[in-house]
Design a protein around this motif. Structure first.
Motif, PDB file in Angstrom:
ATOM      1  N   GLY A   1       0.805  -1.216   0.000  1.00  0.00           N
ATOM      2  CA  GLY A   1       0.000   0.000   0.000  1.00  0.00           C
ATOM      3  C   GLY A   1       0.835   1.262   0.000  1.00  0.00           C
ATOM      4  N   MET A   2       1.895   1.268   0.782  1.00  0.00           N
ATOM      5  CA  MET A   2       2.750   2.444   0.858  1.00  0.00           C
ATOM      6  C   MET A   2       3.501   2.671  -0.451  1.00  0.00           C
ATOM      7  SD  MET A   2       5.912   3.875   1.305  1.00  0.00           S
ATOM      8  CE  MET A   2       7.055   2.700   2.049  1.00  0.00           C
ATOM      9  N   VAL A   3       4.015   1.580  -1.034  1.00  0.00           N
ATOM     10  CA  VAL A   3       4.748   1.697  -2.290  1.00  0.00           C
ATOM     11  C   VAL A   3       3.828   2.184  -3.409  1.00  0.00           C
ATOM     12  CG1 VAL A   3       5.979   0.391  -4.076  1.00  0.00           C
ATOM     13  CG2 VAL A   3       6.485  -0.020  -1.663  1.00  0.00           C
ATOM     14  N   LYS A   4       2.628   1.669  -3.442  1.00  0.00           N
ATOM     15  CA  LYS A   4       1.666   2.104  -4.454  1.00  0.00           C
ATOM     16  C   LYS A   4       1.336   3.583  -4.299  1.00  0.00           C
ATOM     17  CE  LYS A   4      -2.960   1.186  -6.284  1.00  0.00           C
ATOM     18  NZ  LYS A   4      -4.113   0.245  -6.314  1.00  0.00           N
ATOM     19  N   GLN A   5       1.082   4.011  -3.085  1.00  0.00           N
ATOM     20  CA  GLN A   5       0.750   5.410  -2.845  1.00  0.00           C
ATOM     21  C   GLN A   5       1.912   6.322  -3.208  1.00  0.00           C
ATOM     22  OE1 GLN A   5      -2.212   6.606  -2.118  1.00  0.00           O
ATOM     23  NE2 GLN A   5      -1.435   8.717  -2.187  1.00  0.00           N
ATOM     24  N   ALA A   6       3.134   5.895  -2.900  1.00  0.00           N
ATOM     25  CA  ALA A   6       4.310   6.696  -3.246  1.00  0.00           C
ATOM     26  C   ALA A   6       4.434   6.859  -4.753  1.00  0.00           C
ATOM     27  CB  ALA A   6       5.567   6.035  -2.677  1.00  0.00           C
ATOM     28  N   ALA A   7       4.121   5.791  -5.501  1.00  0.00           N
ATOM     29  CA  ALA A   7       4.184   5.866  -6.959  1.00  0.00           C
ATOM     30  C   ALA A   7       3.174   6.870  -7.506  1.00  0.00           C
ATOM     31  CB  ALA A   7       3.930   4.482  -7.560  1.00  0.00           C
ATOM     32  N   ILE A   8       1.975   6.840  -6.976  1.00  0.00           N
ATOM     33  CA  ILE A   8       0.929   7.772  -7.431  1.00  0.00           C
ATOM     34  C   ILE A   8       1.327   9.211  -7.125  1.00  0.00           C
ATOM     35  CG2 ILE A   8      -1.487   8.432  -7.181  1.00  0.00           C
ATOM     36  CD1 ILE A   8      -1.072   5.734  -8.567  1.00  0.00           C
ATOM     37  N   GLU A   9       1.833   9.418  -5.907  1.00  0.00           N
ATOM     38  CA  GLU A   9       2.231  10.775  -5.514  1.00  0.00           C
ATOM     39  C   GLU A   9       3.405  11.290  -6.333  1.00  0.00           C
ATOM     40  OE1 GLU A   9       2.916  10.589  -1.327  1.00  0.00           O
ATOM     41  OE2 GLU A   9       0.781  10.425  -0.818  1.00  0.00           O
ATOM     42  N   ALA A  10       4.224  10.376  -6.863  1.00  0.00           N
ATOM     43  CA  ALA A  10       5.357  10.768  -7.700  1.00  0.00           C
ATOM     44  C   ALA A  10       4.945  11.044  -9.141  1.00  0.00           C
ATOM     45  CB  ALA A  10       6.435   9.692  -7.661  1.00  0.00           C
TER      46      ALA A  10
END
Length: 312
Positions: A243-252
């Motif tokens: 979940g954290m990795v996915k959210q970081a990708a979206i925010e990037a």
């Protein structure tokens, strides 16, 4: 010809909403297969590099040679003989289409050695048998793009109906492999046998939106459609920090992010190479926060699929 060297690329299967029906190839990494014709009948594995001794050396039990045996039998070449060398350039159980790359490189190399009696589309069924050997299921969402290149849609498995669709030229993929392994058979075993009507409708809408977005170069529609309400919620529990990795990708800046194949690799699609590189960095950092090394690959979608590197 007596010698062929072929390459087949890594692939991303499912592409979020398209379980077993969507897939695309990237430029690298990929597997390399060398075939040398011999006077003695039969196909044998001469050597395998990069697998740590884990893959079977018996021809019928290995994805790279198992498909060759099927093709030789189909063509009625009882006296054909060859030695095979496999170079594994991606980890096993990675979610990057490792077994598919081996199968496709093998079947393309053999077909070339035999002066190409079959077309790429005709080879697909044989390449799928490699997936059956490796995981117990003859799916085409990895072997299809590895063989044909581009963004592949599997409309039907019975009868087999596979085609490619246009996609935006500035669409880039980020593929991040954390240093853990998920067995494809296990990842398929945990999936639900039944899906609610509500989730089915949602997923069908996203599949339609994804195809339309790709064909019309509508990046916002692609982004809205990269939602998986059926497979991802189940398989994501096998991937630490998902979940954290996915959210970081979206925010990037990624258009969307999900599981590549059965995992543990994760992929993201982005508009432009620069954004894809930023996404790769934050995704890898997300895994490293919990002590998991991760390897990143950024690539445009591979349009050609498997290629012949050398022949003699």
């Amino acid at each position: 010809m007596n010698y062929i060297k072929a390459y087949a690329p890594a692939t991303v299967a499912n592409v979020a909403c398209g379980f077993d029906i969507f897939g695309f190839a990237i430029e690298e990494p990929g597997d390399i297969v060398e075939i040398t014709r011999t006077e003695r009948p039969g196909i044998v594995i001469k050597d395998i590099f990069g697998d740590g001794g884990r893959l079977p050396r018996e021809a019928s039990k290995n994805a790279v040679t198992g498909v060759m045996l099927h093709l030789v039998e189909h063509l009625g070449l009882a006296d054909f003989g060859a030695e095979v060398v496999l170079h594994k350039n991606m980890p096993l159980g990675s979610g990057m289409g490792s077994s598919a790359a081996s199968s496709v490189a093998g079947i393309v190399a053999l077909n070339a050695l035999l002066d190409e009696p079959l077309s790429r589309n005709e080879l697909l069924r044989f390449a799928m048998e490699g997936e059956r050997i490796a995981s117990g299921s003859a799916h085409a969402d990895n072997v299809g793009p590895a063989l044909l290149g581009g963004f592949v849609v599997i409309r039907s498995y019975d009868p087999l109906d596979v085609f490619t669709i246009p996609f935006p030229g500035d669409l880039y993929a980020t593929l991040v492999h954390p240093d853990i392994e998920i067995n494809t058979k296990d990842a398929r075993y945990i999936l639900r046998d039944e899906v609610s009507l509500k989730d089915t409708i949602t997923q069908m809408g996203n599949v339609a939106g994804m195809i339309s977005g790709l064909m019309q170069s509508d990046y916002e529609l692609i982004s809205r459609s990269m939602v998986d309400v059926i497979i991802e919620p189940v398989r994501s529990i096998l991937i630490p920090q998902f979940g954290m990795v996915k959210q970081a990708a979206i925010e990037a800046g990624a258009l969307g992010c999900s599981i590549s194949g059965s995992g543990p690799s994760m992929f993201a699609l982005s508009r432009g190479a620069d954004t894809a590189q930023k996404v790769a960095k934050v995704m890898a950092e997300g895994f490293k926060q919990v002590g998991i090394d991760a390897h990143s690959h950024v690539s445009a979608i591979n349009k050609t699929g498997a290629t012949i590197l050398e022949q003699a």
